[in-house]
Design an enzyme around this catalytic site. Structure first.
Site, mmCIF file in Angstrom:
data_model
loop_
_atom_site.group_PDB
_atom_site.id
_atom_site.type_symbol
_atom_site.label_atom_id
_atom_site.label_comp_id
_atom_site.label_asym_id
_atom_site.label_seq_id
_atom_site.Cartn_x
_atom_site.Cartn_y
_atom_site.Cartn_z
ATOM 1 N N ARG A 101 0.973 -1.159 -0.153
ATOM 2 C CA ARG A 101 0.133 0.161 -0.040
ATOM 3 C C ARG A 101 0.828 1.018 0.105
ATOM 4 O O ARG A 101 1.722 1.431 1.056
ATOM 5 C CB ARG A 101 -0.956 -0.269 1.320
ATOM 6 C CG ARG A 101 -1.611 1.239 1.337
ATOM 7 C CD ARG A 101 -2.695 1.391 2.426
ATOM 8 N NE ARG A 101 -3.710 0.826 2.082
ATOM 9 C CZ ARG A 101 -5.051 0.849 2.650
ATOM 10 N NH1 ARG A 101 -5.263 1.666 3.730
ATOM 11 N NH2 ARG A 101 -6.052 0.015 1.868
ATOM 12 N N HIS A 128 -7.468 0.306 -6.376
ATOM 13 C CA HIS A 128 -7.757 -0.665 -5.140
ATOM 14 C C HIS A 128 -8.405 -1.856 -5.165
ATOM 15 O O HIS A 128 -9.589 -2.161 -5.120
ATOM 16 C CB HIS A 128 -8.628 0.241 -4.148
ATOM 17 C CG HIS A 128 -8.732 -0.318 -2.701
ATOM 18 N ND1 HIS A 128 -7.696 -1.068 -2.067
ATOM 19 C CD2 HIS A 128 -9.117 0.026 -1.614
ATOM 20 C CE1 HIS A 128 -7.761 -1.419 -0.799
ATOM 21 N NE2 HIS A 128 -8.605 -0.439 -0.515
ATOM 22 N N GLN A 131 -10.147 -4.375 -2.769
ATOM 23 C CA GLN A 131 -11.438 -3.813 -2.356
ATOM 24 C C GLN A 131 -12.394 -4.415 -3.228
ATOM 25 O O GLN A 131 -13.455 -4.733 -2.973
ATOM 26 C CB GLN A 131 -11.301 -2.412 -2.482
ATOM 27 C CG GLN A 131 -12.639 -1.600 -1.777
ATOM 28 C CD GLN A 131 -12.970 -1.987 -0.450
ATOM 29 O OE1 GLN A 131 -11.963 -1.786 0.363
ATOM 30 N NE2 GLN A 131 -13.978 -2.427 0.099
ATOM 31 N N ASP A 216 -17.405 6.955 -1.325
ATOM 32 C CA ASP A 216 -16.041 6.903 -0.565
ATOM 33 C C ASP A 216 -15.623 8.168 -0.178
ATOM 34 O O ASP A 216 -16.427 9.262 -0.468
ATOM 35 C CB ASP A 216 -14.844 6.506 -1.549
ATOM 36 C CG ASP A 216 -13.515 6.214 -0.950
ATOM 37 O OD1 ASP A 216 -13.652 6.070 0.302
ATOM 38 O OD2 ASP A 216 -12.621 6.147 -1.546
ATOM 39 N N CYS A 256 -16.251 1.655 1.076
ATOM 40 C CA CYS A 256 -15.267 0.708 1.150
ATOM 41 C C CYS A 256 -14.621 0.890 2.677
ATOM 42 O O CYS A 256 -13.964 -0.067 3.411
ATOM 43 C CB CYS A 256 -13.787 1.003 0.323
ATOM 44 S SG CYS A 256 -13.172 2.843 0.427
ATOM 45 N N ARG A 284 -13.115 -8.532 2.615
ATOM 46 C CA ARG A 284 -11.846 -8.337 2.438
ATOM 47 C C ARG A 284 -11.125 -9.543 2.516
ATOM 48 O O ARG A 284 -10.173 -9.959 1.844
ATOM 49 C CB ARG A 284 -11.248 -7.174 3.147
ATOM 50 C CG ARG A 284 -11.884 -5.774 2.846
ATOM 51 C CD ARG A 284 -11.548 -5.484 1.570
ATOM 52 N NE ARG A 284 -10.232 -5.440 1.024
ATOM 53 C CZ ARG A 284 -9.428 -4.433 1.498
ATOM 54 N NH1 ARG A 284 -10.069 -3.336 1.984
ATOM 55 N NH2 ARG A 284 -7.955 -4.323 1.207
HETATM 56 N N1 CP Z 1 -11.236 -0.219 2.609
HETATM 57 C C1 CP Z 1 -10.033 -0.193 3.028
HETATM 58 O O1 CP Z 1 -9.066 -0.584 2.470
HETATM 59 O O2 CP Z 1 -9.628 -0.040 4.275
HETATM 60 P P1 CP Z 1 -8.342 0.494 5.357
HETATM 61 O O3 CP Z 1 -7.778 1.487 4.655
HETATM 62 O O4 CP Z 1 -8.696 0.247 6.698
HETATM 63 O O5 CP Z 1 -7.473 -0.923 4.829
HETATM 64 N N1 NVA Z 2 -9.858 6.387 -1.448
HETATM 65 C C1 NVA Z 2 -9.531 6.170 -0.002
HETATM 66 C C2 NVA Z 2 -9.525 4.773 0.251
HETATM 67 C C3 NVA Z 2 -9.207 4.001 1.559
HETATM 68 C C4 NVA Z 2 -9.436 2.767 1.541
HETATM 69 C C5 NVA Z 2 -7.995 6.564 0.056
HETATM 70 O O1 NVA Z 2 -7.251 6.494 -0.998
HETATM 71 O O2 NVA Z 2 -7.564 7.202 1.215
#
Ligand code: CP
Ligand code: NVA
Length: 299
Positions: A101, A128, A131, A216, A256, A284
């Site tokens: 990530r 993502h 997700q 989101d 999400c 997930r």
């Molecule tokens: N939706 C999601 O990826 O959550 P986190 O940021 O908590 O991993």
């Molecule tokens: N769009 C959000 C998703 C988090 C899971 C971000 O990138 O922070």
């Protein structure tokens, strides 16, 4: 050559459907003696915060007999500018897969290019995909095959939206998108998805007759300096009961998470009867374990 999962379209439609179906199978198997990942390690690189992604991979690896290593930028040489290619070379000699990530899809591609083992995108600036495996599993479990259905994305044309765009093309549903001007999704991704995507002028137009409404956060990780500007720009893109009333009466709501009640969604919607966000979050775990099975044991 290792198979990587950096975006949803790295899978064929058949593969994506197989993984989603397998995720639902795993969810229904209470059998804790099924331990396909014994002796396998998953390196997890996080340069951004996470609750669901970290815990689902870590708990899932433990459940199925494997081990997950949490690697943050601050506690590894990644945060001291070791080249990403060198990190890939080293981790892939010690671990069986790498999850990352970060804020750069390009860096993830660089990592994958130098890794002997599968690299999985656990969120980047552009996608993502994990997700979306969970989301497609969730939508299917609640409403059947998404093919031919209508989903509406309200809000920011961000990383999660991009993966929904790829999902629409892969799973055969229509995705209507309503974003404020200046926050549209990537034009090339929209073009590639073809007729699966419809860009709408207002949230109401996007939601009209939809089977599913999705949103989101208005401010993704790394965009905190833009928070005030975004709060103003997205004001009309708030998913509340009035907006949900434009969708089909049995429409579902997904997010999400993490969510901001009173901003992108009202408490009445996210905590209401149409919301399936907790099943979505749980999935997930199952979807990612189905993904790891697919990557570890290619048939
Ligand atoms: N939706 C999601 O990826 O959550 P986190 O940021 O908590 O991993
Ligand atoms: N769009 C959000 C998703 C988090 C899971 C971000 O990138 O922070």
């Amino acid at each position: 050559m290792a198979r990587h999962f950096l975006k949803l379209s790295d899978l064929s439609a058949v593969e994506a459907r197989r993984i989603v179906a397998r995720a639902s199978e795993l969810k229904c198997q209470p059998d804790r003696s099924y331990r396909p990942f014994v002796g396998r390690s998953l390196a997890m690189i996080f340069t951004k915060n996470s609750t669901r992604t970290r815990v689902s991979f870590e708990a899932g690896m433990a459940r199925y007999g494997g081990h997950a290593l949490f690697l943050s930028a601050g506690n590894t040489q990644i945060g001291r500018d070791e080249p990403i290619a060198d990190t890939a070379r080293v981790l892939s000699r010690m671990c069986d897969a790498i999850m990352i990530r970060n804020d750069s899809q390009a860096d993830q591609s660089e990592l994958a290019a130098h890794s002997r083992v599968p690299v999985i995108n656990g969120l980047s600036d552009l996608h993502h995909p994990c997700q979306l495996l969970a989301d497609l599993q969730c939508w299917t479990e609640h409403a059947g095959d998404p093919a031919g259905k209508l989903a509406a994305w309200i809000g920011d044309g961000n990383n999660v939206c991009h993966s929904w765009i790829e999902a629409a093309a892969l799973f055969g549903f229509t995705l209507r998108i309503a974003t404020p001007r200046g926050f549209e999704p990537d034009a090339e991704l929209v073009r590639t998805a073809g007729t699966a995507i419809q860009i709408c002028a207002t949230p109401e137009a996007a939601v009209k007759g939809a089977d599913l409404v999705i949103t989101d956060t208005w401010t993704s990780m790394g965009q905190e300096a833009e928070t005030q500007r975004r709060l103003t720009a997205f004001k009309a893109y708030h998913v509340n009961e009035a907006l949900m009333a434009c969708a089909k009466p049995n429409a579902l709501f997904m997010h999400c998470l993490p969510a901001h009640r009173g901003e992108e969604v009202s408490a009445a919607v996210i905590d209401g009867p149409q919301s399936i966000v907790w099943d979505e979050a749980e999935n997930r775990l199952w979807a990612q374990m189905a993904l790891l099975e697919f990557l570890f044991f290619p048939s």
